[in-house]
Motif scaffolding. Structure first.
Motif, PDB file in Angstrom:
ATOM      1  N   MET A   1       0.846  -1.194   0.000  1.00 40.59           N
ATOM      2  CA  MET A   1       0.000   0.000   0.000  1.00 40.59           C
ATOM      3  C   MET A   1       0.887   1.251   0.000  1.00 40.59           C
ATOM      4  N   THR A   2       0.572   2.181  -0.878  1.00 39.11           N
ATOM      5  CA  THR A   2       1.370   3.398  -0.989  1.00 39.11           C
ATOM      6  C   THR A   2       1.054   4.355   0.159  1.00 39.11           C
ATOM      7  N   HIS A   3       2.109   4.869   0.801  1.00 45.18           N
ATOM      8  CA  HIS A   3       1.926   5.841   1.889  1.00 45.18           C
ATOM      9  C   HIS A   3       1.791   7.230   1.281  1.00 45.18           C
ATOM     10  N   ARG A   4       0.674   7.874   1.529  1.00 44.64           N
ATOM     11  CA  ARG A   4       0.432   9.203   0.956  1.00 44.64           C
ATOM     12  C   ARG A   4       0.703  10.284   2.000  1.00 44.64           C
ATOM     13  N   THR A   5       1.337  11.344   1.568  1.00 45.19           N
ATOM     14  CA  THR A   5       1.578  12.481   2.457  1.00 45.19           C
ATOM     15  C   THR A   5       0.882  13.706   1.889  1.00 45.19           C
ATOM     16  N   ASP A   6       0.543  14.605   2.743  1.00 39.07           N
ATOM     17  CA  ASP A   6      -0.114  15.845   2.326  1.00 39.07           C
ATOM     18  C   ASP A   6       0.963  16.803   1.810  1.00 39.07           C
ATOM     19  N   PRO A   7       0.942  17.156   0.515  1.00 36.10           N
ATOM     20  CA  PRO A   7       1.986  18.037  -0.032  1.00 36.10           C
ATOM     21  C   PRO A   7       1.934  19.449   0.541  1.00 36.10           C
ATOM     22  N   LEU A   8       0.819  19.803   1.164  1.00 29.90           N
ATOM     23  CA  LEU A   8       0.689  21.145   1.737  1.00 29.90           C
ATOM     24  C   LEU A   8       0.950  21.173   3.241  1.00 29.90           C
ATOM     25  N   ALA A   9       1.214  20.017   3.815  1.00 23.66           N
ATOM     26  CA  ALA A   9       1.340  19.929   5.272  1.00 23.66           C
ATOM     27  C   ALA A   9       2.482  20.797   5.802  1.00 23.66           C
ATOM     28  N   HIS A  10       3.630  20.767   5.135  1.00 22.51           N
ATOM     29  CA  HIS A  10       4.779  21.534   5.623  1.00 22.51           C
ATOM     30  C   HIS A  10       4.489  23.034   5.580  1.00 22.51           C
ATOM     31  N   ALA A  11       3.890  23.499   4.480  1.00 20.49           N
ATOM     32  CA  ALA A  11       3.574  24.928   4.354  1.00 20.49           C
ATOM     33  C   ALA A  11       2.590  25.356   5.433  1.00 20.49           C
TER      34      ALA A  11
ATOM     35  N   LEU B   1      11.187  41.580   0.381  1.00 21.96           N
ATOM     36  CA  LEU B   1      10.534  41.316   1.667  1.00 21.96           C
ATOM     37  C   LEU B   1       9.718  40.025   1.590  1.00 21.96           C
ATOM     38  N   ALA B   2       8.993  39.833   0.500  1.00 24.55           N
ATOM     39  CA  ALA B   2       8.170  38.631   0.346  1.00 24.55           C
ATOM     40  C   ALA B   2       9.010  37.361   0.384  1.00 24.55           C
ATOM     41  N   ALA B   3      10.243  37.458  -0.113  1.00 27.66           N
ATOM     42  CA  ALA B   3      11.114  36.276  -0.136  1.00 27.66           C
ATOM     43  C   ALA B   3      11.436  35.774   1.269  1.00 27.66           C
ATOM     44  N   GLN B   4      11.242  36.625   2.286  1.00 26.97           N
ATOM     45  CA  GLN B   4      11.508  36.232   3.662  1.00 26.97           C
ATOM     46  C   GLN B   4      10.346  35.450   4.275  1.00 26.97           C
ATOM     47  N   LEU B   5       9.195  35.485   3.613  1.00 23.78           N
ATOM     48  CA  LEU B   5       7.993  34.883   4.185  1.00 23.78           C
ATOM     49  C   LEU B   5       7.869  33.411   3.823  1.00 23.78           C
ATOM     50  N   PRO B   6       7.242  32.631   4.697  1.00 23.57           N
ATOM     51  CA  PRO B   6       6.952  31.240   4.325  1.00 23.57           C
ATOM     52  C   PRO B   6       5.908  31.220   3.211  1.00 23.57           C
ATOM     53  N   GLU B   7       5.804  30.084   2.544  1.00 24.46           N
ATOM     54  CA  GLU B   7       4.993  29.967   1.333  1.00 24.46           C
ATOM     55  C   GLU B   7       3.564  30.480   1.508  1.00 24.46           C
ATOM     56  N   TYR B   8       2.911  30.098   2.566  1.00 24.42           N
ATOM     57  CA  TYR B   8       1.517  30.482   2.758  1.00 24.42           C
ATOM     58  C   TYR B   8       1.381  31.995   2.901  1.00 24.42           C
ATOM     59  N   PHE B   9       2.215  32.605   3.731  1.00 24.79           N
ATOM     60  CA  PHE B   9       2.101  34.048   3.951  1.00 24.79           C
ATOM     61  C   PHE B   9       2.628  34.853   2.765  1.00 24.79           C
ATOM     62  N   ARG B  10       3.426  34.240   1.923  1.00 27.97           N
ATOM     63  CA  ARG B  10       3.820  34.913   0.685  1.00 27.97           C
ATOM     64  C   ARG B  10       2.590  35.116  -0.192  1.00 27.97           C
ATOM     65  N   GLY B  11       1.706  34.129  -0.204  1.00 36.70           N
ATOM     66  CA  GLY B  11       0.454  34.267  -0.946  1.00 36.70           C
ATOM     67  C   GLY B  11      -0.412  35.369  -0.363  1.00 36.70           C
ATOM     68  N   VAL B  12      -0.483  35.446   0.963  1.00 40.99           N
ATOM     69  CA  VAL B  12      -1.235  36.510   1.627  1.00 40.99           C
ATOM     70  C   VAL B  12      -0.633  37.872   1.265  1.00 40.99           C
ATOM     71  N   PHE B  13       0.685  37.946   1.278  1.00 46.88           N
ATOM     72  CA  PHE B  13       1.401  39.183   0.975  1.00 46.88           C
ATOM     73  C   PHE B  13       1.032  39.704  -0.414  1.00 46.88           C
TER      74      PHE B  13
ATOM     75  N   HIS C   1       2.139  23.877   8.365  1.00 44.25           N
ATOM     76  CA  HIS C   1       2.810  23.802   9.666  1.00 44.25           C
ATOM     77  C   HIS C   1       3.669  25.054   9.908  1.00 44.25           C
ATOM     78  N   THR C   2       4.426  25.450   8.890  1.00 44.56           N
ATOM     79  CA  THR C   2       5.274  26.640   9.023  1.00 44.56           C
ATOM     80  C   THR C   2       4.431  27.887   9.246  1.00 44.56           C
ATOM     81  N   ALA C   3       3.316  27.998   8.512  1.00 41.06           N
ATOM     82  CA  ALA C   3       2.430  29.156   8.674  1.00 41.06           C
ATOM     83  C   ALA C   3       1.878  29.207  10.098  1.00 41.06           C
ATOM     84  N   HIS C   4       1.495  28.065  10.641  1.00 36.30           N
ATOM     85  CA  HIS C   4       0.977  28.027  12.014  1.00 36.30           C
ATOM     86  C   HIS C   4       2.069  28.398  13.020  1.00 36.30           C
ATOM     87  N   GLU C   5       3.303  27.988  12.751  1.00 32.96           N
ATOM     88  CA  GLU C   5       4.405  28.364  13.648  1.00 32.96           C
ATOM     89  C   GLU C   5       4.598  29.878  13.660  1.00 32.96           C
TER      90      GLU C   5
END
Length: 204
Positions: free
Chosen positions: A1-11, A57-69, A13-17
């Motif tokens: 059985m293939t183990h699936r991971t959420d491709p957005l999970a890291h982004a 400045l945007a380059a300093q932001l994590p992926e999710y907040f770069r979208g917000v920016f 998690h970082t945004a929540h941090e």
């Protein structure tokens, strides 16, 4: 059985941090409030910068907040000129808070981001701001603006535009002269930096 991971999970998690750091500096557990104030800060600071400075400045932001920016950004209309009093009104409206709470909230966001960004990044951004706006971003109450139509006010506006363009041009040249490991020959890198500086000055 293939183990699936959420491709957005890291982004996510970082945004929540990051949002956790912001909430802690705001002294709240209300993540919605922390998000609204961070978004207001990002949008208002972004619109006060030139395109080049906003992108750095945007380059300093994590992926999710770069979208917000970048959400709602219109590069052809920046930098937008507003003073500290106007910043207060705009911030209060976007964040959904009272004008009296803006200095404390914006100062807390600045403190949080100074911990999260690379050292010196916010100093560079604030150096491009008028003194009154720098103060409010640091948590100080806004100073009433000078009359807008006075010759002194117009002269200061023109000087501010010139200094901003020169700062951008010098920054572009400095980036080209940095000794970084690259496959590109130094001469080509410097030439590109000179062209970018020229473009900035001509746009002024």
């Amino acid at each position: 059985m293939t183990h699936r991971t959420d491709p957005l999970a890291h982004a996510q998690h970082t945004a929540h941090e990051w949002l956790g750091v912001v909430a802690a500096r705001l002294g709240t557990e209300d993540r919605d409030y922390a998000y609204r104030t961070l978004r207001a800060w990002l949008h208002l600071v972004r619109d006060r910068l030139t395109v080049d400075s906003a992108v750095h400045l945007a380059a300093q932001l994590p992926e999710y907040f770069r979208g917000v920016f970048y959400d709602g950004w219109v590069p052809s209309r920046v930098p937008v000129r507003y003073d500290a009093a106007e910043f207060t009104g705009l911030f209060a409206r976007e964040a959904g808070i009272s004008a009296a709470d803006v200095p404390g909230a914006s100062g807390a966001i600045s403190t949080a981001l100074s911990e999260l960004f690379s050292p010196g990044q916010l100093d560079h951004v604030f150096a491009l701001m008028p003194a009154g706006l720098r103060g409010e971003l640091g948590g100080e109450a806004p100073v009433p603006p000078a009359p807008r139509k006075s010759p002194e006010h117009l002269r200061l506006n023109a000087l501010e535009d010139t200094v901003l363009a020169l700062s951008e041009a010098v920054a572009a040249l400095a980036r080209g002269l940095e000794e970084l490991p690259t496959e590109e020959p130094a001469r080509g890198r410097v030439a590109k930096a000179a062209q970018e500086a020229h473009r900035i000055l001509m746009a002024k």
